[in-house]
Design a protein around this motif. Structure first.
Motif, mmCIF file in Angstrom:
data_model
loop_
_atom_site.group_PDB
_atom_site.id
_atom_site.type_symbol
_atom_site.label_atom_id
_atom_site.label_comp_id
_atom_site.label_asym_id
_atom_site.label_seq_id
_atom_site.Cartn_x
_atom_site.Cartn_y
_atom_site.Cartn_z
ATOM 1 N N GLU A 1 0.810 -1.217 0.000
ATOM 2 C CA GLU A 1 0.000 0.000 0.000
ATOM 3 C C GLU A 1 0.847 1.272 0.000
ATOM 4 N N PHE B 1 0.930 2.499 -3.424
ATOM 5 C CA PHE B 1 -0.313 2.750 -4.159
ATOM 6 C C PHE B 1 -0.473 4.246 -4.417
ATOM 7 N N TYR C 1 -4.845 7.187 -10.404
ATOM 8 C CA TYR C 1 -4.121 6.572 -11.514
ATOM 9 C C TYR C 1 -4.853 6.957 -12.797
ATOM 10 N N LEU D 1 6.160 4.358 -9.958
ATOM 11 C CA LEU D 1 5.717 4.103 -8.587
ATOM 12 C C LEU D 1 6.839 4.250 -7.563
ATOM 13 N N LYS E 1 4.340 10.185 -1.622
ATOM 14 C CA LYS E 1 3.640 9.599 -0.472
ATOM 15 C C LYS E 1 4.471 9.752 0.802
ATOM 16 N N GLU F 1 6.511 -2.911 -10.821
ATOM 17 C CA GLU F 1 5.344 -2.035 -10.756
ATOM 18 C C GLU F 1 4.073 -2.777 -11.148
ATOM 19 N N VAL G 1 2.652 -4.478 -8.141
ATOM 20 C CA VAL G 1 2.023 -3.529 -7.223
ATOM 21 C C VAL G 1 0.693 -3.040 -7.791
ATOM 22 N N LEU G 2 0.655 -2.733 -9.085
ATOM 23 C CA LEU G 2 -0.576 -2.231 -9.702
ATOM 24 C C LEU G 2 -1.668 -3.292 -9.741
ATOM 25 N N TYR H 1 -3.079 -3.004 -6.343
ATOM 26 C CA TYR H 1 -3.758 -1.709 -6.265
ATOM 27 C C TYR H 1 -5.154 -1.814 -6.879
ATOM 28 N N ARG H 2 -5.235 -2.376 -8.080
ATOM 29 C CA ARG H 2 -6.534 -2.525 -8.746
ATOM 30 C C ARG H 2 -7.457 -3.457 -7.966
ATOM 31 N N GLU I 1 -7.461 -3.881 -4.748
ATOM 32 C CA GLU I 1 -7.939 -3.122 -3.595
ATOM 33 C C GLU I 1 -9.035 -2.137 -4.006
#
Length: 170
Positions: free
Chosen positions: A3, A6, A10, A118, A126, A153, A156-157, A160-161, A163
């Motif tokens: 997170e 994130f 996006y 990211l 962040k 990345e 991670v993406l 992210y999607r 979530e």
């Protein structure tokens, strides 16, 4: 754990962002990465980038370019853009995100960062506590170290999607 990487938002492209909406939400400063955020890697500022910065100034934004590239690259890109810039920024370190806000006269509450990576752009924003927007890279041709990061990345993406879907269905 993932997170921390994130993005807050996006988008498909820097050029698809509703900057008038950002202004109406109280944002007054925008910090931009350059390569693959505004133009393909290593390309000079094109007419589209020049027009974007003219428009942002008309809206009332203060802008700053924040790049890990060296002075020659960043200053030549900025030649026709004419905004603040910081080269050799050591992203994701926080120091130059803070310096960019100081140059623009903005703060964490009214500044947004826009970039395509990211682990440098978004993570640095962040860590600084700044709203951030990840954009898809403009062009697939990149240096080898970035190509390797892009593979990470994607992982991670994916989460992210996942979530975002979970939140939407809750």
């Amino acid at each position: 754990m993932l997170e921390r990487f994130f993005p807050d938002e996006y988008m498909d492209s820097t050029y698809s962002i509703d900057f008038e909406k950002l202004y109406s939400q109280g944002f007054r400063g925008i910090i931009f990465d350059i390569d693959n955020t505004l133009v393909p890697h290593g390309a000079p500022a094109d007419k589209r980038a020049e027009e974007l910065f003219r428009r942002l100034k008309e809206i009332g934004f203060s802008c700053c370019l924040l790049s890990n590239n060296q002075y020659e690259r960043v200053s030549s890109f900025n030649k026709n853009i004419q905004v603040h810039f910081i080269e050799n920024a050591h992203k994701p370190g926080r120091k130059n995100y803070l310096k960019a806000m100081e140059l623009m006269g903005t703060n964490l509450e009214n500044t947004v960062f826009i970039g395509d990576q990211l682990f440098t752009d978004v993570y640095g924003a962040k860590r600084t506590g700044m709203h951030n927007i990840l954009v898809k890279p403009i062009h697939p041709k990149e240096e080898i170290q970035i190509v390797l990061k892009r593979k990470l990345e994607k992982i991670v993406l994916y989460f992210y999607r996942k979530e975002l879907r979970r939140r939407k269905n809750s």
